[in-house]
Design an enzyme around this catalytic site. Structure first.
Site, PDB file in Angstrom:
ATOM      1  N   ASP A   1       0.856  -1.194   0.000  1.00  0.00           N
ATOM      2  CA  ASP A   1       0.000   0.000   0.000  1.00  0.00           C
ATOM      3  C   ASP A   1       0.889   1.241   0.000  1.00  0.00           C
ATOM      4  O   ASP A   1       1.799   1.351   0.819  1.00  0.00           O
ATOM      5  CB  ASP A   1      -0.865  -0.046   1.267  1.00  0.00           C
ATOM      6  CG  ASP A   1      -1.967   1.010   1.262  1.00  0.00           C
ATOM      7  OD1 ASP A   1      -2.178   1.661   0.216  1.00  0.00           O
ATOM      8  OD2 ASP A   1      -2.600   1.178   2.319  1.00  0.00           O
TER       9      ASP A   1
ATOM     10  N   ASP B   1      -3.881   2.353  -5.345  1.00  0.00           N
ATOM     11  CA  ASP B   1      -2.523   2.314  -4.761  1.00  0.00           C
ATOM     12  C   ASP B   1      -2.270   1.131  -3.844  1.00  0.00           C
ATOM     13  O   ASP B   1      -1.343   1.161  -3.052  1.00  0.00           O
ATOM     14  CB  ASP B   1      -2.255   3.614  -4.006  1.00  0.00           C
ATOM     15  CG  ASP B   1      -3.013   3.681  -2.689  1.00  0.00           C
ATOM     16  OD1 ASP B   1      -4.170   3.219  -2.651  1.00  0.00           O
ATOM     17  OD2 ASP B   1      -2.448   4.167  -1.707  1.00  0.00           O
ATOM     18  N   GLU B   2      -3.077   0.096  -3.911  1.00  0.00           N
ATOM     19  CA  GLU B   2      -2.803  -1.046  -3.037  1.00  0.00           C
ATOM     20  C   GLU B   2      -3.242  -2.349  -3.691  1.00  0.00           C
ATOM     21  O   GLU B   2      -4.157  -2.373  -4.521  1.00  0.00           O
ATOM     22  CB  GLU B   2      -3.499  -0.887  -1.684  1.00  0.00           C
ATOM     23  CG  GLU B   2      -4.995  -0.798  -1.795  1.00  0.00           C
ATOM     24  CD  GLU B   2      -5.694  -0.652  -0.449  1.00  0.00           C
ATOM     25  OE1 GLU B   2      -5.399  -1.428   0.474  1.00  0.00           O
ATOM     26  OE2 GLU B   2      -6.555   0.239  -0.346  1.00  0.00           O
TER      27      GLU B   2
HETATM   28 MG   LIG Z   1      -2.608   3.875   0.376  1.00  0.00          MG
END
Ligand SMILES: [Mg+2]
Length: 415
Positions: free
Chosen positions: A28, A122-123
């Site tokens: 993340d 984003d993860e």
């Molecule tokens: Mg994040």
């Protein structure tokens, strides 16, 4: 975007000790939107920074750790955030930039394992079991990933490693910012039991209150509560959270399959010779395809045309565009020129199809192809169509040309 992704290298060893069975990784990015913005504004590094709109009802999309120290959090109204931290610099979001960096991150993940389950921009979860011999133990892979992301993209990532998805996700949260936390399988229960119940998936603010009323505050409290009691308190979630409290989470990392192409085709009721009929059908297929692409948030770099003749022989032709498109008009024009490129047809046509290929997420740096400046108009007209169709169902509005009967008897004239 076209630079090669650096190949990850590591020392291949069989897992041992702490790493045994810990092959699930949650990666993340830290304060992702802010981190990407700071690449353009290095002068703001180390200062409270908030990304979000400036309008009266905007919310915080991302806050730097310096701003979080003042209590600023994602999803908080911007007005409250600015009251808490008046000295914060507020930056407007640039979603194209985030998507560009995001697709790079996912490419880097893809060099480790095909088992990547993207959760958001984003993860992602990665199952690295198949990569150990090539890249080394999970901790080494995690550190290597963090280093690659930092060197290549200039942002930081935190990594959680565990035997299950749920614990890996907890671990990455605890590792933030810019850290790595591995929770060995045989220490999972001990680790979980020290946490607040809200660490469990499915325990939100309301559930937490329900549990607190009967004295269940930690994961250990919950783990030692009989399942029937939990069922009474929480309904069907009761069993689920009890399982999680004992570290049991059998869910595998499931790669989300990206659609590689979107298209539509039509078999005529009777074979067709007329260019006019074929063009009308292509326009209809283009609208159907473009609507689906836009609702999936995708654009295509390649348009292909498929024709099946009366004798069932089939051919396809495709054209690669210089810019990705999602406008029906551009799909139509491209397919129509592919059809024209075939020259005189040897016999009548049984089926025609149009397909948008090499899909990518819309809104990248890419803009709609601008041929004599009219395409933006086409695109906004089509956006308006999408909106009306969403309100009135997809038969709501069509270009006038498509209001004519869908299928016509084979025309006498040759095209
Ligand atoms: Mg994040």
């Amino acid at each position: 975007m076209s630079d090669p992704v650096p190949t990850m290298r590591g020392v291949g060893t069989e897992p041992s000790g702490e790493d045994r069975d810990c092959t699930i990784m949650h990666v993340d990015m830290d304060a992702f939107y802010v981190s990407v913005e700071l690449l353009q504004r290095p002068d703001l590094v180390g200062r409270p920074v908030i990304v979000g709109g400036l309008g009266g009802r905007s919310v915080v999309l991302s806050a730097s750790y310096e701003a979080r120290r003042f209590g600023v959090r994602s999803a908080m109204p911007m007005a409250s955030a600015r009251r808490m931290c008046p000295q914060a610099v507020v930056l407007e979001p640039h979603h194209e930039a985030y998507r560009r960096v995001s697709s790079r991150i996912m490419e880097i993940f893809g060099t480790v394992t095909p088992l990547v389950e993207q959760l958001s921009v984003d993860e992602a979860f990665l199952d690295v079991a198949g990569a150990l011999r090539r890249l080394g133990p999970p901790r080494a892979i995690g550190e290597q990933l963090r280093a690659t992301i930092r060197q290549e993209l200039g942002i930081t990532a935190s990594v959680g490693i565990a035997a299950t998805k749920f614990v890996a996700k907890i671990a990455s949260t605890r590792a933030k910012p810019d850290g790595l936390l591995l929770i060995p399988r045989d220490r999972t229960v001990e680790y979980l039991h020290g946490l607040d119940v809200s660490a469990l998936w499915g325990v939100g603010e309301r559930t937490r209150e329900v549990l607190a009323r009967v004295g269940i505050r930690t994961v250990a409290d919950l783990a030692h509560t009989p399942v029937p009691t939990l069922r009474r308190l929480l309904g069907s979630t009761g069993l689920h959270v009890h399982e999680l409290a004992w570290g049991r989470d059998p869910r595998p990392v499931t790669p989300v399959r990206q659609e590689k192409s979107i298209g539509a085709e039509e078999t005529f009721a009777s074979d067709v010779d007329s260019d006019d009929v074929l063009h009308t059908e292509l326009l209809r297929l283009a609208h159907r395809t473009a609507t689906r692409m836009r609702s999936a948030g995708m654009q295509a770099r390649t348009v292909s045309l498929k024709l099946r003749y009366a004798d069932f022989s089939t051919l396809t032709r495709s054209h690669r565009l210089t810019e990705p498109v999602d406008s029906a008009q551009l799909l139509y024009e491209t397919a129509r020129s592919l059809l024209a490129g075939l020259g005189r047809r040897p016999m009548s046509v049984r089926l025609i199809g149009l397909r948008a290929e090499n899909l990518e997420e819309a809104g990248g740096a890419a803009q709609q192809l601008t041929l004599d400046g009219r395409d933006d108009n086409w695109r906004s007209a089509e956006d308006a169509l999408d909106r009306v169709n969403r309100r009135f169902g997809d038969k709501g509005v069509m270009p006038a040309r498509l209001l004519r009967p869908a299928r016509r008897p084979p025309a006498a004239q040759d095209g």
